[in-house]
Design a protein around this motif. Structure first.
Motif, PDB file in Angstrom:
ATOM      1  N   ASP A   1      47.037  40.256  36.806  1.00  0.00           N
ATOM      2  CA  ASP A   1      46.063  40.659  37.853  1.00  0.00           C
ATOM      3  C   ASP A   1      44.903  39.211  38.053  1.00  0.00           C
ATOM      4  O   ASP A   1      43.763  39.715  37.417  1.00  0.00           O
ATOM      5  CB  ASP A   1      45.229  42.415  37.620  1.00  0.00           C
ATOM      6  CG  ASP A   1      44.371  42.306  39.017  1.00  0.00           C
ATOM      7  OD1 ASP A   1      44.198  41.245  40.093  1.00  0.00           O
ATOM      8  OD2 ASP A   1      44.497  43.550  39.814  1.00  0.00           O
ATOM      9  N   ALA A   2      44.766  38.492  38.724  1.00  0.00           N
ATOM     10  CA  ALA A   2      43.686  37.413  38.602  1.00  0.00           C
ATOM     11  C   ALA A   2      42.318  37.740  38.957  1.00  0.00           C
ATOM     12  O   ALA A   2      41.289  37.532  38.009  1.00  0.00           O
ATOM     13  CB  ALA A   2      44.664  36.346  39.586  1.00  0.00           C
ATOM     14  N   GLU A   3      42.302  39.095  39.229  1.00  0.00           N
ATOM     15  CA  GLU A   3      41.055  39.189  40.539  1.00  0.00           C
ATOM     16  C   GLU A   3      39.772  40.290  39.787  1.00  0.00           C
ATOM     17  O   GLU A   3      39.399  39.911  39.467  1.00  0.00           O
ATOM     18  CB  GLU A   3      41.696  40.300  41.859  1.00  0.00           C
ATOM     19  CG  GLU A   3      39.760  40.468  42.443  1.00  0.00           C
ATOM     20  CD  GLU A   3      39.609  41.750  42.050  1.00  0.00           C
ATOM     21  OE1 GLU A   3      38.541  41.733  42.371  1.00  0.00           O
ATOM     22  OE2 GLU A   3      40.278  42.658  41.642  1.00  0.00           O
ATOM     23  N   ALA A   4      41.088  41.112  38.472  1.00  0.00           N
ATOM     24  CA  ALA A   4      40.307  42.086  37.704  1.00  0.00           C
ATOM     25  C   ALA A   4      40.284  41.540  36.503  1.00  0.00           C
ATOM     26  O   ALA A   4      38.540  41.116  35.870  1.00  0.00           O
ATOM     27  CB  ALA A   4      42.169  42.863  37.437  1.00  0.00           C
ATOM     28  N   ARG A   5      40.851  40.029  36.419  1.00  0.00           N
ATOM     29  CA  ARG A   5      40.373  39.291  35.463  1.00  0.00           C
ATOM     30  C   ARG A   5      39.691  38.505  35.332  1.00  0.00           C
ATOM     31  O   ARG A   5      38.415  38.602  34.892  1.00  0.00           O
ATOM     32  CB  ARG A   5      41.339  37.972  34.483  1.00  0.00           C
ATOM     33  CG  ARG A   5      41.645  37.115  33.939  1.00  0.00           C
ATOM     34  CD  ARG A   5      42.689  36.155  33.253  1.00  0.00           C
ATOM     35  NE  ARG A   5      43.038  37.465  32.986  1.00  0.00           N
ATOM     36  CZ  ARG A   5      43.474  38.347  31.348  1.00  0.00           C
ATOM     37  NH1 ARG A   5      42.382  37.692  30.150  1.00  0.00           N
ATOM     38  NH2 ARG A   5      43.849  38.886  30.795  1.00  0.00           N
ATOM     39  N   ALA A   6      38.827  37.944  36.420  1.00  0.00           N
ATOM     40  CA  ALA A   6      37.814  37.134  36.659  1.00  0.00           C
ATOM     41  C   ALA A   6      36.865  37.957  37.850  1.00  0.00           C
ATOM     42  O   ALA A   6      35.710  37.160  36.925  1.00  0.00           O
ATOM     43  CB  ALA A   6      38.601  36.703  38.677  1.00  0.00           C
ATOM     44  N   ARG A   7      37.246  39.334  37.451  1.00  0.00           N
ATOM     45  CA  ARG A   7      35.886  40.007  37.851  1.00  0.00           C
ATOM     46  C   ARG A   7      35.111  40.995  35.959  1.00  0.00           C
ATOM     47  O   ARG A   7      34.218  40.758  36.199  1.00  0.00           O
ATOM     48  CB  ARG A   7      36.663  41.794  38.806  1.00  0.00           C
ATOM     49  CG  ARG A   7      35.095  42.683  38.410  1.00  0.00           C
ATOM     50  CD  ARG A   7      35.723  43.245  40.081  1.00  0.00           C
ATOM     51  NE  ARG A   7      36.510  44.065  39.849  1.00  0.00           N
ATOM     52  CZ  ARG A   7      36.819  44.749  39.527  1.00  0.00           C
ATOM     53  NH1 ARG A   7      36.416  45.977  38.908  1.00  0.00           N
ATOM     54  NH2 ARG A   7      38.574  45.394  39.810  1.00  0.00           N
ATOM     55  N   PHE A   8      36.440  41.232  35.491  1.00  0.00           N
ATOM     56  CA  PHE A   8      35.892  41.410  33.891  1.00  0.00           C
ATOM     57  C   PHE A   8      34.990  40.192  33.226  1.00  0.00           C
ATOM     58  O   PHE A   8      34.415  40.633  32.822  1.00  0.00           O
ATOM     59  CB  PHE A   8      37.156  41.222  32.929  1.00  0.00           C
ATOM     60  CG  PHE A   8      36.802  41.773  31.446  1.00  0.00           C
ATOM     61  CD1 PHE A   8      36.408  42.545  31.406  1.00  0.00           C
ATOM     62  CD2 PHE A   8      36.919  40.644  30.312  1.00  0.00           C
ATOM     63  CE1 PHE A   8      36.754  42.865  29.770  1.00  0.00           C
ATOM     64  CE2 PHE A   8      37.088  40.586  29.916  1.00  0.00           C
ATOM     65  CZ  PHE A   8      35.958  41.862  29.061  1.00  0.00           C
ATOM     66  N   GLU A   9      35.440  39.038  33.704  1.00  0.00           N
ATOM     67  CA  GLU A   9      35.042  37.528  32.710  1.00  0.00           C
ATOM     68  C   GLU A   9      33.585  37.412  33.748  1.00  0.00           C
ATOM     69  O   GLU A   9      32.728  37.301  32.804  1.00  0.00           O
ATOM     70  CB  GLU A   9      35.717  36.358  32.995  1.00  0.00           C
ATOM     71  CG  GLU A   9      37.009  36.434  32.594  1.00  0.00           C
ATOM     72  CD  GLU A   9      38.198  35.231  32.780  1.00  0.00           C
ATOM     73  OE1 GLU A   9      37.500  34.001  33.726  1.00  0.00           O
ATOM     74  OE2 GLU A   9      38.901  34.995  32.072  1.00  0.00           O
ATOM     75  N   ALA A  10      33.397  38.555  34.665  1.00  0.00           N
ATOM     76  CA  ALA A  10      31.616  37.490  35.475  1.00  0.00           C
ATOM     77  C   ALA A  10      30.792  38.621  35.075  1.00  0.00           C
ATOM     78  O   ALA A  10      30.255  39.253  34.689  1.00  0.00           O
ATOM     79  CB  ALA A  10      32.144  38.110  36.658  1.00  0.00           C
ATOM     80  N   HIS A  11      31.690  39.573  34.338  1.00  0.00           N
ATOM     81  CA  HIS A  11      30.714  41.369  33.668  1.00  0.00           C
ATOM     82  C   HIS A  11      31.332  41.005  32.139  1.00  0.00           C
ATOM     83  O   HIS A  11      30.386  42.229  31.995  1.00  0.00           O
ATOM     84  CB  HIS A  11      31.336  42.528  34.782  1.00  0.00           C
ATOM     85  CG  HIS A  11      30.646  41.785  36.108  1.00  0.00           C
ATOM     86  ND1 HIS A  11      29.040  42.173  36.822  1.00  0.00           N
ATOM     87  CD2 HIS A  11      31.152  41.786  37.149  1.00  0.00           C
ATOM     88  CE1 HIS A  11      29.253  42.644  38.074  1.00  0.00           C
ATOM     89  NE2 HIS A  11      30.728  41.893  38.051  1.00  0.00           N
ATOM     90  N   GLN A  12      31.584  40.842  31.465  1.00  0.00           N
ATOM     91  CA  GLN A  12      32.668  40.930  30.328  1.00  0.00           C
ATOM     92  C   GLN A  12      31.358  40.964  29.400  1.00  0.00           C
ATOM     93  O   GLN A  12      31.184  41.947  28.345  1.00  0.00           O
ATOM     94  CB  GLN A  12      32.978  40.255  29.846  1.00  0.00           C
ATOM     95  CG  GLN A  12      32.499  39.176  29.102  1.00  0.00           C
ATOM     96  CD  GLN A  12      33.705  38.246  28.803  1.00  0.00           C
ATOM     97  OE1 GLN A  12      34.902  38.262  28.235  1.00  0.00           O
ATOM     98  NE2 GLN A  12      33.661  36.528  29.232  1.00  0.00           N
TER      99      GLN A  12
END
Length: 519
Positions: A339-350
């Motif tokens: 899930d590219a959208e979930a990965r991008a969101r995780f990387e933004a808030h990790q």
């Protein structure tokens, strides 16, 4: 669902075993180098009185060392028994220094302790002296690795979170070892051990001088310990200030608890010498302040801002909201790794993932995604450790340190004037000083560990998530058992120490020829 009572009991059990164990550690660290110093004088001068000093204090060292090992074994096993999720989450990082410490303590250190004890008549002077130095080095190197592991919990360096494995993974062993917190804490702890040993030797030597026994050994031991102690106590205070300076930048929530700073103030900020923290209302009911001092200690300036609990709570609320996004994205990745959208969101808030975990304690079903604004505020308030405990533990530690420095200055003056045995009031005071460094060390441990709360690994893994899934009954039973067992160890230590102190070293005073040679 994790029961908060299980978390509290797990914390109490680890605190009890750690506080018991830490009664033995500082004396081992310091006394090992004092033995090496005494034996060095014996080897270089050939005066047998210094050999007898090393042998006598070596007996007391061995008692303390053996019981320190016994109490330390169970502590490491507790990570697997009571803190299973923590062990799984950071085992790749935390396990490495603990494994090296085990090799140091139970292979190098224990082997050379045996040679030191039984090798007096089997090794040459130089060989035995080398063994004694290796014991001292091994004891202190063993402490390095424990404090590297603890330093990672205080200021996690050299690791990264892998969302695929849901674990922290080691990224740089060098960064782990050479983190500022770990190295500063090691030096501070080791020198605190030197102070502890010096006070202990001075106190026992004072006991002999008060009774007119073993004066040749007592006076020499007192002099060596006083000189050893005055340098060490000055060092431990200086390095403690350096550790506080490092911690102020890496761990501001601990700083505000140590200083009792609830609200943001315009610099320069005064130092709360005495205060009565009010946790519920986030203020001090009473405070006696020294102007400007906190700014000077923390920022080394009069115009830089000093963090406050109020500011950190507000900052934590923002990070919790960001962390909730990281947790929800992580769950999506667990279900659908591509899930590219979930990965991008995780990387933004990790970077705020730990704060997302933190709010789970209060959220419905312990699910951060269901957290309300009230839950976020409660979790943000938790980001400040127990102010009263940290504040007063810190002051007990500092007051004890200043008292010990004053004691050693007087001890050096009296012993260099060669009339310390005539100051009977001071000798009695020396006996009363024996518990002081142990109290200071325990207080320092409380500052370090309570000041890290609510985190097991600072800003990464909350304490409430770290425990094993035991029942309350199981933990009550094990906590009771550990307290009884460790109390027995303390009783054994006290009995053996008192027995051998009363027995005393070889009495040079009864043999004129030896006494004359020694003098």
């Amino acid at each position: 669902m994790i029961d908060p009572m299980v978390v509290d009991l797990s914390r109490w059990q680890f605190a009890a075993t750690a506080l018991y164990h830490f009664l033995f550690v500082p004396l081992t660290l310091g006394l090992s180098f004092m033995l090496a110093a005494m034996e060095t004088v014996y080897v270089t001068t050939g005066r047998t009185i210094y050999r007898d000093m090393a042998q006598f204090w070596g007996k007391l060292f061995l008692i303390n060392f053996a019981l320190g090992v016994a109490t330390g074994l169970t502590m490491e096993f507790q990570f697997g028994t009571n803190w299973a999720f923590y062990s799984s989450f950071v085992g790749d990082i935390f396990g490495a220094p603990l494994a090296i410490e085990g090799l140091m303590a139970f292979f190098m250190e224990s082997t050379f302790v045996g040679l030191m004890v039984f090798g007096w008549s089997r090794l040459s002077k130089a060989q035995h002296l080398s063994v004694t130095y290796l014991v001292a080095l091994g004891s202190n190197l063993s402490a390095v690795w424990i404090l590297v592991a603890n330093g990672f919990m205080q200021d996690p360096q050299g690791a990264m979170f892998n969302p695929a494995t849901m674990r922290m993974e080691l990224a740089s062993f060098a960064d782990l070892i050479f983190s500022h917190d770990a190295q500063s804490k090691f030096v501070h702890t080791s020198i605190a051990g030197f102070v502890t040993a010096a006070i202990f030797v001075c106190g026992v030597s004072a006991y002999y001088m008060l009774r007119g026994r073993h004066l040749a050994i007592a006076k020499r031991s007192f002099r060596m310990a006083a000189l050893f102690g005055v340098l060490s106590s000055a060092g431990v205070i200086t390095l403690g200030d350096a550790l506080g300076f490092v911690g102020a930048h890496a761990h501001p929530s601990k700083l505000v608890a140590m200083e009792g700073i609830w609200h943001t103030e315009k610099p320069p900020v005064g130092f709360n010498l005495i205060a009565i923290p009010n946790e519920a209302e986030m203020r001090n009911d009473y405070a006696l302040r020294i102007p400007y001092l906190t700014s000077l200690l923390v920022t080394r300036s009069l115009d830089e801002p000093v963090p406050s609990a109020e500011e950190l709570v507000e900052r934590a609320q923002g990070r919790i909201r960001s962390g909730i996004q990281a947790v929800t994205a992580l769950k999506a990745l667990q279900s659908e790794p591509d899930d590219a959208e979930a990965r991008a969101r995780f990387e933004a808030h990790q970077d705020d993932l730990g704060y997302g975990f933190l709010v789970g304690l209060y959220a419905q079903d312990q699910d951060p995604a269901l957290a309300t604004e009230t839950d976020i505020l409660l979790a943000a308030r938790d980001a400040i450790p127990n102010m009263a405990m940290v504040f007063w533990s810190f002051r007990v530690m500092v007051a004890a340190g200043l008292l010990m420095l004053t004691f050693f200055i007087l001890a050096v003056i009296f012993t260099l004037r060669n009339d310390v045995e005539h100051h009977r009031g001071f000798l009695r005071f020396s006996l009363l000083m024996i518990p002081v460094p142990f109290i200071a060390c325990e207080a320092g441990w409380l500052v370090a560990e309570i000041g890290r709360q609510p985190w097991t690994v600072y800003e990464i893994l909350p304490t409430w998530m770290s425990v094993s899934t035991h029942s309350v009954t199981h933990l009550v039973f094990s906590l009771t058992g550990f307290v009884l067992l460790y109390s027995t160890f303390i009783a054994i230590e006290m009995y053996l120490m008192v027995k051998f102190i009363r027995q005393g070293p070889t009495d040079h005073d009864r043999t004129p020829a030896i006494t004359a040679t020694a003098k």
